[in-house]
Design an enzyme around this catalytic site. Structure first.
Site, PDB file in Angstrom:
ATOM      1  N   MET A   1     -80.512 -61.802-122.653  1.00 15.87           N
ATOM      2  CA  MET A   1     -79.105 -61.653-122.256  1.00 15.87           C
ATOM      3  C   MET A   1     -78.436 -63.029-122.284  1.00 15.87           C
ATOM      4  SD  MET A   1     -78.890 -58.493-119.639  1.00 15.87           S
ATOM      5  CE  MET A   1     -79.378 -59.312-118.151  1.00 15.87           C
ATOM      6  N   GLY A   2     -79.067 -63.998-122.954  1.00  8.30           N
ATOM      7  CA  GLY A   2     -78.452 -65.314-123.088  1.00  8.30           C
ATOM      8  C   GLY A   2     -78.660 -66.187-121.868  1.00  8.30           C
TER       9      GLY A   2
ATOM     10  N   HIS B   1     -83.344 -70.329-121.085  1.00 10.60           N
ATOM     11  CA  HIS B   1     -84.061 -71.399-120.375  1.00 10.60           C
ATOM     12  C   HIS B   1     -85.418 -71.574-121.039  1.00 10.60           C
ATOM     13  CE1 HIS B   1     -86.188 -68.070-118.543  1.00 10.60           C
ATOM     14  NE2 HIS B   1     -85.030 -67.560-118.146  1.00 10.60           N
TER      15      HIS B   1
ATOM     16  N   GLY C   1     -88.267 -70.503-120.366  1.00 14.88           N
ATOM     17  CA  GLY C   1     -89.048 -69.272-120.529  1.00 14.88           C
ATOM     18  C   GLY C   1     -88.708 -68.613-121.857  1.00 14.88           C
ATOM     19  N   HIS C   2     -87.403 -68.503-122.157  1.00 18.69           N
ATOM     20  CA  HIS C   2     -86.996 -67.929-123.446  1.00 18.69           C
ATOM     21  C   HIS C   2     -87.491 -68.814-124.587  1.00 18.69           C
ATOM     22  CE1 HIS C   2     -83.619 -66.340-120.801  1.00 18.69           C
ATOM     23  NE2 HIS C   2     -84.132 -65.239-121.306  1.00 18.69           N
TER      24      HIS C   2
ATOM     25  N   GLN D   1     -77.354 -51.878-117.895  1.00 21.47           N
ATOM     26  CA  GLN D   1     -78.491 -52.087-116.998  1.00 21.47           C
ATOM     27  C   GLN D   1     -78.078 -52.708-115.664  1.00 21.47           C
ATOM     28  OE1 GLN D   1     -80.396 -54.810-119.994  1.00 21.47           O
ATOM     29  NE2 GLN D   1     -81.139 -55.869-118.192  1.00 21.47           N
TER      30      GLN D   1
ATOM     31  N   LYS E   1     -92.234 -62.360-116.307  1.00 25.90           N
ATOM     32  CA  LYS E   1     -91.474 -62.398-115.045  1.00 25.90           C
ATOM     33  C   LYS E   1     -90.885 -61.028-114.712  1.00 25.90           C
ATOM     34  CE  LYS E   1     -87.346 -63.994-113.807  1.00 25.90           C
ATOM     35  NZ  LYS E   1     -86.747 -63.031-113.001  1.00 25.90           N
TER      36      LYS E   1
ATOM     37  N   SER F   1     -82.436 -67.019-115.661  1.00 32.40           N
ATOM     38  CA  SER F   1     -81.018 -67.356-115.888  1.00 32.40           C
ATOM     39  C   SER F   1     -80.248 -67.301-114.574  1.00 32.40           C
ATOM     40  CB  SER F   1     -80.398 -66.376-116.887  1.00 32.40           C
ATOM     41  OG  SER F   1     -81.160 -66.356-118.068  1.00 32.40           O
ATOM     42  N   ARG F   2     -80.681 -66.429-113.672  1.00 34.45           N
ATOM     43  CA  ARG F   2     -79.959 -66.263-112.397  1.00 34.45           C
ATOM     44  C   ARG F   2     -80.194 -67.424-111.435  1.00 34.45           C
ATOM     45  NH1 ARG F   2     -80.961 -60.438-113.440  1.00 34.45           N
ATOM     46  NH2 ARG F   2     -78.929 -59.397-113.402  1.00 34.45           N
TER      47      ARG F   2
HETATM   48  O1  PAF Z   1     -84.939 -59.211-119.920  1.00 36.90           O
HETATM   49  C1  PAF Z   1     -83.762 -59.188-120.353  1.00 36.90           C
HETATM   50  O2  PAF Z   1     -83.146 -60.236-120.577  1.00 36.90           O
HETATM   51  C2  PAF Z   1     -83.086 -57.855-120.594  1.00 36.90           C
HETATM   52  O3  PAF Z   1     -83.453 -56.925-119.642  1.00 36.90           O
HETATM   53  C3  PAF Z   1     -83.300 -57.313-122.017  1.00 36.90           C
HETATM   54  C4  PAF Z   1     -84.751 -56.977-122.279  1.00 36.90           C
HETATM   55  C5  PAF Z   1     -82.809 -58.327-123.031  1.00 36.90           C
HETATM   56  C6  PAF Z   1     -82.490 -56.021-122.207  1.00 36.90           C
HETATM   57  O4  PAF Z   1     -81.132 -56.253-122.008  1.00 36.90           O
END
Ligand code: PAF
Length: 301
Positions: free
Chosen positions: A42-43, A46, A48-49, A73, A161, A202-203
């Protein structure tokens, strides 16, 4: 045709906003023999990504990272509007980590004319996050299915996570009739942490200075239960109480759950078998921020 090809410090990254353009890029890549790794996000990326993107780049010539803050979601009183967004920063992270393309669709591209057909996965969605956030996993399963139809991954990468989410995605892939979904291999990589143990998220940007100082208590609680397990403790109640004791050292923390359950089914056991794969999970609020974290214990590892 792609929207933009951006040069980041390390490489060009193609940015696509439509499924049609992404499909023609992927078709060209496949003709040249490339396999496709994808990292749904979801952008506001960090480390982790970045670790997921690096791993994907080590195994696939084409790595597509999706950046889509998925409205379906989020519950009505959740943080969809304030969810952090910074496309230029994300672009640099994707390029530096070895991503080759970003899929950056609009809400209309993902949900044409507001169309809603929802995928519901049962069995692993009723408890924990599903109990706290009743519509969350329908939104996740639906968007992941749509993202896979857009990104056509050979392999898709997710962080541990969001442990329950990884179970939902695996079930989605195992049960989907769609070839774009059921052909994907799901790879789950370990949670990346700050030096004091706080799981990267991200939060975390929402945390005030005081929240940030208190937040590592969650990892301390999980670690305390893991240590007790290593010392032979197999009672779920005792493991849970140890986590709650540690969490109670930060009085302002509001615990939603702190639990030890079977890692495959997420069902409780009163006493764990020695060979049982278990997961310790915590969700708690600090100020206006909701944090989740977990540790998996695999006795066969
Ligand atoms: O983990 C996330 O960032 C979201 O839940 C995902 C898997 C991209 C779906 O929107």
């Amino acid at each position: 045709m792609y929207l933009r090809r951006m040069t980041t410090p390390n490489r060009d990254v193609a940015v696509f906003t439509t499924i049609a353009d992404l499909h023609s890029y992927l078709a060209d890549a496949r003709r040249s023999g490339a396999t496709v790794g994808c990292v749904p996000t979801m952008g506001y990326l960090h480390d982790g990504h970045a670790s997921l993107i690096r791993e994907a780049a080590a195994h696939h010539k084409v790595v597509v990272v999706s950046i889509f803050v998925n409205p379906t979601q989020f519950g009505p009183s959740e943080d969809f509007e304030r969810y952090p967004r910074d496309f230029d920063r994300d672009l640099a992270i994707v390029g530096n980590a070895g991503g080759t393309a970003i899929f950056f669709p609009s809400v209309e591209e993902m949900y044409p004319s507001g169309a809603r057909s929802t995928i519901h996965i049962d069995g692993v969605t009723e408890m924990l996050e599903g109990a706290q956030r009743p519509t969350h996993f329908d939104g996740v399963a639906t968007v992941v299915s749509r993202l896979f139809e857009a990104m056509l991954p050979d392999e898709a990468y997710f962080g541990q996570k969001d442990y329950q989410q990884t179970l939902v995605v695996k079930r989605l892939v195992a049960t989907s009739p769609l070839e774009a979904v059921n052909r994907a291999t799901i790879t789950v990589l370990p949670t990346q942490r700050e030096v004091d143990g706080l799981a990267r998220s991200s939060r975390n940007v929402y945390l005030s200075q005081e929240d940030r100082a208190d937040a590592p208590v969650i990892f301390r609680a999980l670690s305390r239960a893991r240590m007790a397990y290593a010392d032979g403790e197999r009672s779920a109640t005792v493991l849970e109480q140890l986590m709650l004791d540690e969490l109670s050292t930060v009085q302002r923390l509001q615990v939603e759950y702190a639990t030890a359950v079977d890692a495959v089914t997420l069902l409780p056991s009163s006493v764990f078998a020695d060979d049982q794969h278990i997961v310790l999970l915590v969700a708690a609020r600090l100020g206006s921020t909701r944090l989740i974290d977990n540790l998996v214990i695999d006795p066969t590892a």
